[in-house]
Design a protein around this motif. Structure first.
Motif, PDB file in Angstrom:
ATOM      1  N   ASN A  39      -7.641  10.820  -4.051  1.00  0.00           N
ATOM      2  CA  ASN A  39      -7.289   9.412  -3.886  1.00  0.00           C
ATOM      3  C   ASN A  39      -5.832   9.205  -4.241  1.00  0.00           C
ATOM      4  O   ASN A  39      -5.354   9.731  -5.238  1.00  0.00           O
ATOM      5  CB  ASN A  39      -8.144   8.537  -4.806  1.00  0.00           C
ATOM      6  CG  ASN A  39      -9.463   8.189  -4.159  1.00  0.00           C
ATOM      7  OD1 ASN A  39      -9.539   8.030  -2.940  1.00  0.00           O
ATOM      8  ND2 ASN A  39     -10.499   8.100  -4.973  1.00  0.00           N
ATOM      9  N   GLY A  40      -5.123   8.457  -3.417  1.00  0.00           N
ATOM     10  CA  GLY A  40      -3.722   8.152  -3.706  1.00  0.00           C
ATOM     11  C   GLY A  40      -2.767   9.256  -3.298  1.00  0.00           C
ATOM     12  O   GLY A  40      -1.578   9.202  -3.614  1.00  0.00           O
ATOM     13  N   SER A  41      -3.250  10.268  -2.561  1.00  0.00           N
ATOM     14  CA  SER A  41      -2.371  11.385  -2.185  1.00  0.00           C
ATOM     15  C   SER A  41      -1.528  11.070  -0.948  1.00  0.00           C
ATOM     16  O   SER A  41      -0.707  11.882  -0.540  1.00  0.00           O
ATOM     17  CB  SER A  41      -3.185  12.663  -1.981  1.00  0.00           C
ATOM     18  OG  SER A  41      -4.167  12.472  -0.988  1.00  0.00           O
ATOM     19  N   GLY A  42      -1.749   9.905  -0.327  1.00  0.00           N
ATOM     20  CA  GLY A  42      -0.878   9.498   0.781  1.00  0.00           C
ATOM     21  C   GLY A  42      -1.501   9.616   2.161  1.00  0.00           C
ATOM     22  O   GLY A  42      -0.811   9.418   3.167  1.00  0.00           O
ATOM     23  N   LYS A  43      -2.817   9.883   2.230  1.00  0.00           N
ATOM     24  CA  LYS A  43      -3.461  10.092   3.535  1.00  0.00           C
ATOM     25  C   LYS A  43      -3.369   8.829   4.412  1.00  0.00           C
ATOM     26  O   LYS A  43      -2.937   8.896   5.561  1.00  0.00           O
ATOM     27  CB  LYS A  43      -4.927  10.508   3.341  1.00  0.00           C
ATOM     28  CG  LYS A  43      -5.102  11.771   2.492  1.00  0.00           C
ATOM     29  CD  LYS A  43      -6.562  12.145   2.303  1.00  0.00           C
ATOM     30  CE  LYS A  43      -7.425  11.123   1.576  1.00  0.00           C
ATOM     31  NZ  LYS A  43      -7.042  10.884   0.168  1.00  0.00           N
ATOM     32  N   SER A  44      -3.799   7.696   3.846  1.00  0.00           N
ATOM     33  CA  SER A  44      -3.778   6.459   4.653  1.00  0.00           C
ATOM     34  C   SER A  44      -2.355   6.035   4.973  1.00  0.00           C
ATOM     35  O   SER A  44      -2.083   5.541   6.076  1.00  0.00           O
ATOM     36  CB  SER A  44      -4.510   5.324   3.921  1.00  0.00           C
ATOM     37  OG  SER A  44      -5.889   5.614   3.830  1.00  0.00           O
ATOM     38  N   THR A  45      -1.434   6.246   4.035  1.00  0.00           N
ATOM     39  CA  THR A  45      -0.031   5.907   4.297  1.00  0.00           C
ATOM     40  C   THR A  45       0.507   6.752   5.445  1.00  0.00           C
ATOM     41  O   THR A  45       1.218   6.248   6.330  1.00  0.00           O
ATOM     42  CB  THR A  45       0.813   6.113   3.019  1.00  0.00           C
ATOM     43  OG1 THR A  45       0.257   5.308   1.978  1.00  0.00           O
ATOM     44  CG2 THR A  45       2.267   5.730   3.242  1.00  0.00           C
ATOM     45  N   LEU A  46       0.160   8.024   5.470  1.00  0.00           N
ATOM     46  CA  LEU A  46       0.585   8.908   6.566  1.00  0.00           C
ATOM     47  C   LEU A  46       0.028   8.402   7.900  1.00  0.00           C
ATOM     48  O   LEU A  46       0.753   8.327   8.902  1.00  0.00           O
ATOM     49  CB  LEU A  46       0.114  10.342   6.279  1.00  0.00           C
ATOM     50  CG  LEU A  46       0.456  11.403   7.322  1.00  0.00           C
ATOM     51  CD1 LEU A  46       1.962  11.526   7.517  1.00  0.00           C
ATOM     52  CD2 LEU A  46      -0.126  12.762   6.908  1.00  0.00           C
TER      53      LEU A  46
HETATM   54  N1  LIG Z   1       1.154  -1.158   0.658  1.00  0.00           N
HETATM   55  C1  LIG Z   1       1.392  -0.466  -0.466  1.00  0.00           C
HETATM   56  N2  LIG Z   1       2.217  -0.930  -1.429  1.00  0.00           N
HETATM   57  C2  LIG Z   1       2.480  -0.209  -2.529  1.00  0.00           C
HETATM   58  N3  LIG Z   1       1.962   0.994  -2.798  1.00  0.00           N
HETATM   59  C3  LIG Z   1       1.109   1.509  -1.892  1.00  0.00           C
HETATM   60  C4  LIG Z   1       0.785   0.825  -0.685  1.00  0.00           C
HETATM   61  N4  LIG Z   1      -0.077   1.592   0.045  1.00  0.00           N
HETATM   62  C5  LIG Z   1      -0.275   2.701  -0.694  1.00  0.00           C
HETATM   63  N5  LIG Z   1       0.424   2.662  -1.849  1.00  0.00           N
HETATM   64  C6  LIG Z   1       0.501   3.728  -2.859  1.00  0.00           C
HETATM   65  O1  LIG Z   1       0.836   4.927  -2.183  1.00  0.00           O
HETATM   66  C7  LIG Z   1       0.084   6.027  -2.687  1.00  0.00           C
HETATM   67  C8  LIG Z   1      -0.737   6.651  -1.570  1.00  0.00           C
HETATM   68  O2  LIG Z   1      -1.776   5.765  -1.198  1.00  0.00           O
HETATM   69  P1  LIG Z   1      -2.733   6.028   0.050  1.00  0.00           P
HETATM   70  O3  LIG Z   1      -1.888   6.408   1.208  1.00  0.00           O
HETATM   71  O4  LIG Z   1      -3.599   4.853   0.197  1.00  0.00           O
HETATM   72  O5  LIG Z   1      -3.553   7.294  -0.448  1.00  0.00           O
HETATM   73  P2  LIG Z   1      -4.950   7.881   0.070  1.00  0.00           P
HETATM   74  O6  LIG Z   1      -5.275   7.279   1.396  1.00  0.00           O
HETATM   75  O7  LIG Z   1      -4.723   9.364   0.124  1.00  0.00           O
HETATM   76  O8  LIG Z   1      -5.958   7.535  -0.987  1.00  0.00           O
HETATM   77  C9  LIG Z   1      -0.746   5.475  -3.854  1.00  0.00           C
HETATM   78  O9  LIG Z   1      -0.039   5.685  -5.041  1.00  0.00           O
HETATM   79  C10 LIG Z   1      -0.854   4.011  -3.515  1.00  0.00           C
HETATM   80  O10 LIG Z   1      -1.013   3.256  -4.682  1.00  0.00           O
END
Ligand SMILES: Nc1ncnc2c1ncn2[C@@H]1O[C@H](COP(=O)(O)OP(=O)(O)O)[C@@H](O)[C@H]1O
Ligand SMILES: [Mg+2]
Length: 244
Positions: A39-46
């Motif tokens: 969790n929080g490794s950046g998958k959804s952000t990618l």
């Molecule tokens: N919109 C946002 N604003 C600020 N921080 C974010 C946002 N989206 C994600 N993060 C942060 O970026 C990191 C990666 O999150 P995320 O991509 O959701 O991880 P995953 O999908 O792997 O769980 C986390 O530390 C999360 O808190």
């Protein structure tokens, strides 16, 4: 095989924290890639950077031999790049059929406005709902659905765009063993129809069963990418993720 998706050196920060840190990978046409990580490794952000929901700060994304940089999420969807959201986002006040019709009108029909007559659109909406087993509930509202039905609707909304590539972001969280199998079967059917699939998933059984290749993100960086059997034995992957 040609690469349908090429991600090069993508970085995205939030307030000084690099959520995605110089990630590169490619996906071949017809492939099934599993993307895993804590969790929080950046998958959804990618995924958001690939699909245009977020703009990456460095790097580039190529899809079907075209640079996507600067294109909006809608423009990317029209080119055949679809994703389901980790938290389903249906239109709450619209029927299931309408929920599928909207992405269909925005994508398939927009590619060629003469493509589908109104009756054909209705038929196509039912067909897409049928692919996920929801045709019988076409006139119901999202609030009438169970959790797995909600996940299926989310996938149907992505499928309505007739994507070349579908990115499924944790479509199985909270589902039972049998329900996970249903979603896997659904994604496999789609792949057999020619759709390339990236599956983001925490349920390792599902990832191993489904993936031809696995990439691992930890703290925004890709630490492994390869054959599933090798990746799950990789000491760094075990230490950073699987050993948790
Ligand atoms: N919109 C946002 N604003 C600020 N921080 C974010 C946002 N989206 C994600 N993060 C942060 O970026 C990191 C990666 O999150 P995320 O991509 O959701 O991880 P995953 O999908 O792997 O769980 C986390 O530390 C999360 O808190
Ligand atoms: Mg996520």
């Amino acid at each position: 095989m040609a690469a349908v998706l090429e991600v090069r050196d993508v970085t995205k920060s939030f307030g000084g924290i690099r959520a995605v840190d110089g990630v590169s990978f490619s996906v071949q046409e017809g492939e099934i890639l599993g993307l895993i990580g804590p969790n929080g490794s950046g998958k959804s952000t990618l995924v958001n950077c690939i699909c245009g929901t977020l703009q990456n700060e460095t790097g580039s994304v190529r899809f079907a031999d075209e640079a996507l940089d600067g294109l909006t999420a809608h423009q990317r969807t029209r080119r055949g790049l679809a994703r389901s959201f980790q938290l389903p986002r249906p239109f709450a006040s619209l029927s299931l059929a309408e929920n599928v019709r909207i992405p269909l009108l925005y994508t398939v029909n927009a590619r060629d406005s003469s493509a589908l007559a109104s009756a054909a659109i209705d038929a196509r909406c039912l067909e897409v709902l049928g692919q996920v087993g929801l045709a019988g509930k076409a006139e119901r509202l999202p609030r009438d659905l169970t959790q797995i039905e909600m996940r299926k609707l989310e996938l149907a909304r992505a499928m309505a765009a007739e994507p070349k590539l579908l990115i499924s972001d944790e479509a199985m969280a909270g589902l039972s063993h049998a329900e996970v199998d249903e979603i896997i079967a659904l994604l496999i059917r789609l792949n057999e129809q020619g759709v390339t699939v990236i599956m983001i998933e925490h349920i390792m059984r599902a990832v191993m069963e489904f993936s031809q290749r696995i990439a691992v993100l930890v703290a925004g960086r890709k630490i492994a990418d390869g054959d599933p059997k090798d990746v799950v034995r990789d000491p760094e992957v075990v230490r950073a993720y699987l050993g948790e």
